[in-house]
Design a protein around this motif. Sequence first.
Motif, PDB file in Angstrom:
ATOM      1  N   MET A  37      16.347  27.594  29.878  1.00 29.26           N
ATOM      2  CA  MET A  37      16.354  28.891  30.821  1.00 29.26           C
ATOM      3  C   MET A  37      17.742  29.252  30.879  1.00 29.26           C
ATOM      4  O   MET A  37      18.646  28.352  30.462  1.00 29.26           O
ATOM      5  CB  MET A  37      16.120  28.124  32.223  1.00 29.26           C
ATOM      6  CG  MET A  37      17.056  27.129  32.978  1.00 29.26           C
ATOM      7  SD  MET A  37      16.560  26.403  34.399  1.00 29.26           S
ATOM      8  CE  MET A  37      16.706  27.892  35.505  1.00 29.26           C
ATOM      9  N   ILE A  38      18.005  30.438  31.209  1.00 29.19           N
ATOM     10  CA  ILE A  38      19.536  31.000  30.931  1.00 29.19           C
ATOM     11  C   ILE A  38      19.839  31.888  32.358  1.00 29.19           C
ATOM     12  O   ILE A  38      18.727  32.685  32.646  1.00 29.19           O
ATOM     13  CB  ILE A  38      19.643  31.802  29.601  1.00 29.19           C
ATOM     14  CG1 ILE A  38      20.973  32.334  29.351  1.00 29.19           C
ATOM     15  CG2 ILE A  38      18.607  33.008  29.601  1.00 29.19           C
ATOM     16  CD1 ILE A  38      21.284  32.955  28.209  1.00 29.19           C
ATOM     17  N   HIS A  39      21.037  31.824  32.516  1.00 27.56           N
ATOM     18  CA  HIS A  39      21.370  32.900  33.719  1.00 27.56           C
ATOM     19  C   HIS A  39      22.727  33.586  33.208  1.00 27.56           C
ATOM     20  O   HIS A  39      23.502  32.722  32.773  1.00 27.56           O
ATOM     21  CB  HIS A  39      21.608  32.344  34.925  1.00 27.56           C
ATOM     22  CG  HIS A  39      22.260  33.295  36.046  1.00 27.56           C
ATOM     23  ND1 HIS A  39      21.384  34.505  36.280  1.00 27.56           N
ATOM     24  CD2 HIS A  39      23.448  33.487  36.573  1.00 27.56           C
ATOM     25  CE1 HIS A  39      22.177  35.217  37.154  1.00 27.56           C
ATOM     26  NE2 HIS A  39      23.296  34.549  37.189  1.00 27.56           N
ATOM     27  N   VAL A  40      22.820  34.654  33.128  1.00 25.93           N
ATOM     28  CA  VAL A  40      24.158  35.275  32.547  1.00 25.93           C
ATOM     29  C   VAL A  40      24.870  35.918  33.667  1.00 25.93           C
ATOM     30  O   VAL A  40      24.394  36.690  34.366  1.00 25.93           O
ATOM     31  CB  VAL A  40      23.809  36.536  31.371  1.00 25.93           C
ATOM     32  CG1 VAL A  40      24.995  36.976  30.897  1.00 25.93           C
ATOM     33  CG2 VAL A  40      22.821  36.015  30.471  1.00 25.93           C
ATOM     34  N   SER A 114      10.076  42.458  34.377  1.00 24.83           N
ATOM     35  CA  SER A 114      10.167  43.816  34.077  1.00 24.83           C
ATOM     36  C   SER A 114       9.576  44.663  35.340  1.00 24.83           C
ATOM     37  O   SER A 114       8.518  44.684  35.993  1.00 24.83           O
ATOM     38  CB  SER A 114       9.304  44.110  32.825  1.00 24.83           C
ATOM     39  OG  SER A 114       9.318  45.767  32.701  1.00 24.83           O
ATOM     40  N   HIS A 115      10.655  45.772  35.900  1.00 24.79           N
ATOM     41  CA  HIS A 115      10.171  46.497  36.775  1.00 24.79           C
ATOM     42  C   HIS A 115       9.893  47.814  36.304  1.00 24.79           C
ATOM     43  O   HIS A 115      10.301  48.205  35.345  1.00 24.79           O
ATOM     44  CB  HIS A 115      11.520  46.806  37.664  1.00 24.79           C
ATOM     45  CG  HIS A 115      12.088  45.581  38.062  1.00 24.79           C
ATOM     46  ND1 HIS A 115      11.791  45.008  39.449  1.00 24.79           N
ATOM     47  CD2 HIS A 115      13.316  44.999  37.747  1.00 24.79           C
ATOM     48  CE1 HIS A 115      12.480  44.028  39.702  1.00 24.79           C
ATOM     49  NE2 HIS A 115      13.325  43.805  38.558  1.00 24.79           N
ATOM     50  N   GLY A 116       9.081  48.489  36.875  1.00 21.93           N
ATOM     51  CA  GLY A 116       8.590  49.811  36.743  1.00 21.93           C
ATOM     52  C   GLY A 116       9.625  50.694  36.802  1.00 21.93           C
ATOM     53  O   GLY A 116      10.181  50.953  38.116  1.00 21.93           O
ATOM     54  N   THR A 127      16.962  45.146  31.470  1.00 22.04           N
ATOM     55  CA  THR A 127      17.371  43.936  30.618  1.00 22.04           C
ATOM     56  C   THR A 127      16.161  43.798  29.833  1.00 22.04           C
ATOM     57  O   THR A 127      16.178  43.521  28.351  1.00 22.04           O
ATOM     58  CB  THR A 127      17.378  42.686  31.723  1.00 22.04           C
ATOM     59  OG1 THR A 127      18.525  43.208  32.661  1.00 22.04           O
ATOM     60  CG2 THR A 127      17.650  41.568  30.958  1.00 22.04           C
ATOM     61  N   ALA A 128      14.801  43.941  30.271  1.00 22.67           N
ATOM     62  CA  ALA A 128      13.784  43.801  29.564  1.00 22.67           C
ATOM     63  C   ALA A 128      13.573  44.662  28.372  1.00 22.67           C
ATOM     64  O   ALA A 128      13.301  43.911  27.520  1.00 22.67           O
ATOM     65  CB  ALA A 128      12.261  43.958  30.462  1.00 22.67           C
ATOM     66  N   ASN A 129      13.964  45.799  28.420  1.00 23.43           N
ATOM     67  CA  ASN A 129      13.732  46.885  27.211  1.00 23.43           C
ATOM     68  C   ASN A 129      14.983  46.390  26.247  1.00 23.43           C
ATOM     69  O   ASN A 129      14.743  46.267  25.021  1.00 23.43           O
ATOM     70  CB  ASN A 129      14.347  48.247  27.783  1.00 23.43           C
ATOM     71  CG  ASN A 129      13.049  48.878  28.360  1.00 23.43           C
ATOM     72  OD1 ASN A 129      11.824  48.382  28.054  1.00 23.43           O
ATOM     73  ND2 ASN A 129      13.493  50.081  29.079  1.00 23.43           N
ATOM     74  N   ARG A 143       5.387  41.998  34.726  1.00 24.49           N
ATOM     75  CA  ARG A 143       5.527  42.934  35.321  1.00 24.49           C
ATOM     76  C   ARG A 143       5.896  42.559  36.919  1.00 24.49           C
ATOM     77  O   ARG A 143       4.967  41.770  37.475  1.00 24.49           O
ATOM     78  CB  ARG A 143       4.238  43.899  35.262  1.00 24.49           C
ATOM     79  CG  ARG A 143       4.155  45.174  36.327  1.00 24.49           C
ATOM     80  CD  ARG A 143       5.365  46.275  36.070  1.00 24.49           C
ATOM     81  NE  ARG A 143       5.006  46.847  34.843  1.00 24.49           N
ATOM     82  CZ  ARG A 143       6.014  47.521  34.187  1.00 24.49           C
ATOM     83  NH1 ARG A 143       7.121  47.613  34.365  1.00 24.49           N
ATOM     84  NH2 ARG A 143       5.548  48.431  33.254  1.00 24.49           N
ATOM     85  N   LEU A 144       6.903  43.250  37.456  1.00 23.16           N
ATOM     86  CA  LEU A 144       7.181  42.848  38.743  1.00 23.16           C
ATOM     87  C   LEU A 144       6.979  44.169  39.675  1.00 23.16           C
ATOM     88  O   LEU A 144       6.819  45.327  39.339  1.00 23.16           O
ATOM     89  CB  LEU A 144       8.725  42.452  38.974  1.00 23.16           C
ATOM     90  CG  LEU A 144       9.094  41.421  38.022  1.00 23.16           C
ATOM     91  CD1 LEU A 144      10.579  41.239  38.070  1.00 23.16           C
ATOM     92  CD2 LEU A 144       8.418  40.094  38.325  1.00 23.16           C
ATOM     93  N   GLN A 145       6.478  43.746  40.864  1.00 22.72           N
ATOM     94  CA  GLN A 145       6.109  44.842  41.885  1.00 22.72           C
ATOM     95  C   GLN A 145       7.280  45.184  42.493  1.00 22.72           C
ATOM     96  O   GLN A 145       8.240  44.444  42.978  1.00 22.72           O
ATOM     97  CB  GLN A 145       5.163  44.211  43.079  1.00 22.72           C
ATOM     98  CG  GLN A 145       3.828  43.655  42.536  1.00 22.72           C
ATOM     99  CD  GLN A 145       3.176  44.840  41.728  1.00 22.72           C
ATOM    100  OE1 GLN A 145       3.036  45.910  42.255  1.00 22.72           O
ATOM    101  NE2 GLN A 145       2.296  44.332  40.660  1.00 22.72           N
TER     102      GLN A 145
HETATM  103  P1  AMP Z   1      16.498  44.045  35.262  1.00 21.02           P
HETATM  104  O1  AMP Z   1      16.135  45.018  34.330  1.00 21.02           O
HETATM  105  O2  AMP Z   1      17.968  43.960  35.438  1.00 21.02           O
HETATM  106  O3  AMP Z   1      15.967  44.252  36.630  1.00 21.02           O
HETATM  107  O4  AMP Z   1      16.036  42.434  34.928  1.00 21.02           O
HETATM  108  C1  AMP Z   1      14.898  42.437  34.762  1.00 21.02           C
HETATM  109  C2  AMP Z   1      14.763  40.755  34.210  1.00 21.02           C
HETATM  110  O5  AMP Z   1      15.631  40.737  33.172  1.00 21.02           O
HETATM  111  C3  AMP Z   1      14.923  39.775  35.168  1.00 21.02           C
HETATM  112  O6  AMP Z   1      13.545  39.602  36.020  1.00 21.02           O
HETATM  113  C4  AMP Z   1      15.215  38.585  34.353  1.00 21.02           C
HETATM  114  O7  AMP Z   1      14.157  38.022  33.844  1.00 21.02           O
HETATM  115  C5  AMP Z   1      16.193  39.184  33.361  1.00 21.02           C
HETATM  116  N1  AMP Z   1      17.619  39.203  33.907  1.00 21.02           N
HETATM  117  C6  AMP Z   1      18.284  40.409  34.342  1.00 21.02           C
HETATM  118  N2  AMP Z   1      19.498  39.915  34.642  1.00 21.02           N
HETATM  119  C7  AMP Z   1      19.623  38.830  34.015  1.00 21.02           C
HETATM  120  C8  AMP Z   1      20.829  37.813  34.144  1.00 21.02           C
HETATM  121  N3  AMP Z   1      22.132  38.028  34.692  1.00 21.02           N
HETATM  122  N4  AMP Z   1      20.759  36.545  33.515  1.00 21.02           N
HETATM  123  C9  AMP Z   1      19.230  36.379  33.019  1.00 21.02           C
HETATM  124  N5  AMP Z   1      18.584  36.980  33.179  1.00 21.02           N
HETATM  125  C10 AMP Z   1      18.358  38.281  33.567  1.00 21.02           C
END
Ligand code: AMP
Length: 147
Positions: A37-40, A114-116, A127-129, A143-145
């Motif tokens: 897992m990663i958090h940025v 991924s948000h619509g 971020t997904a794109n 896909r997130l609601q």
């Molecule tokens: P976003 O496009 O920013 O709404 O994020 C969509 C998805 O990208 C999230 O559900 C995460 O899976 C991933 N994501 C967004 N920001 C981060 C972050 N800072 N670190 C890791 N994953 C992220």
Amino acid sequence: MDSYQHILLAVDYSEHGDTVARKAKALASKYQAKLSMIHVLDNIPMPDTTYGTVIPMDKDSGYDLLEAEKARLMQIGDQLGVAQANRWLVWGAPKQEIVRIAEQEQVDLIVVGSHGRHGLALLLGSTANGVLHYAKCDVMAVRLQDG
Ligand code: AMP
């Protein structure tokens, strides 16, 4: 791809995080794959430290904000049963860092939410794109609601 060996879950601590995490965990169990897992960190200032952009999880940084971010990642990692060595806390731009760590760690599937999106938000990109565009491995966008 018949099977995956190493899955990377991108965690953003949002309210929908659980949905994405559950999918990644289920896929890792299904394929008996390693789960990382990663958090940025893209919204807190980087303190002046001797280490680079990857934050060591096993040392106290002496920086409260950073320790709080680490504790959150640890909590989610414990819930999901992700090995300590497979938890990444990194500074930078999420899409770039997710792809960079995926390549470095030979990940074969990245799982993101991924948000619509519509209008300007769609044009600016998500971020997904970004991950989908740059990653060399498979990407699953959950896909997130919204709203
Ligand atoms: P976003 O496009 O920013 O709404 O994020 C969509 C998805 O990208 C999230 O559900 C995460 O899976 C991933 N994501 C967004 N920001 C981060 C972050 N800072 N670190 C890791 N994953 C992220």
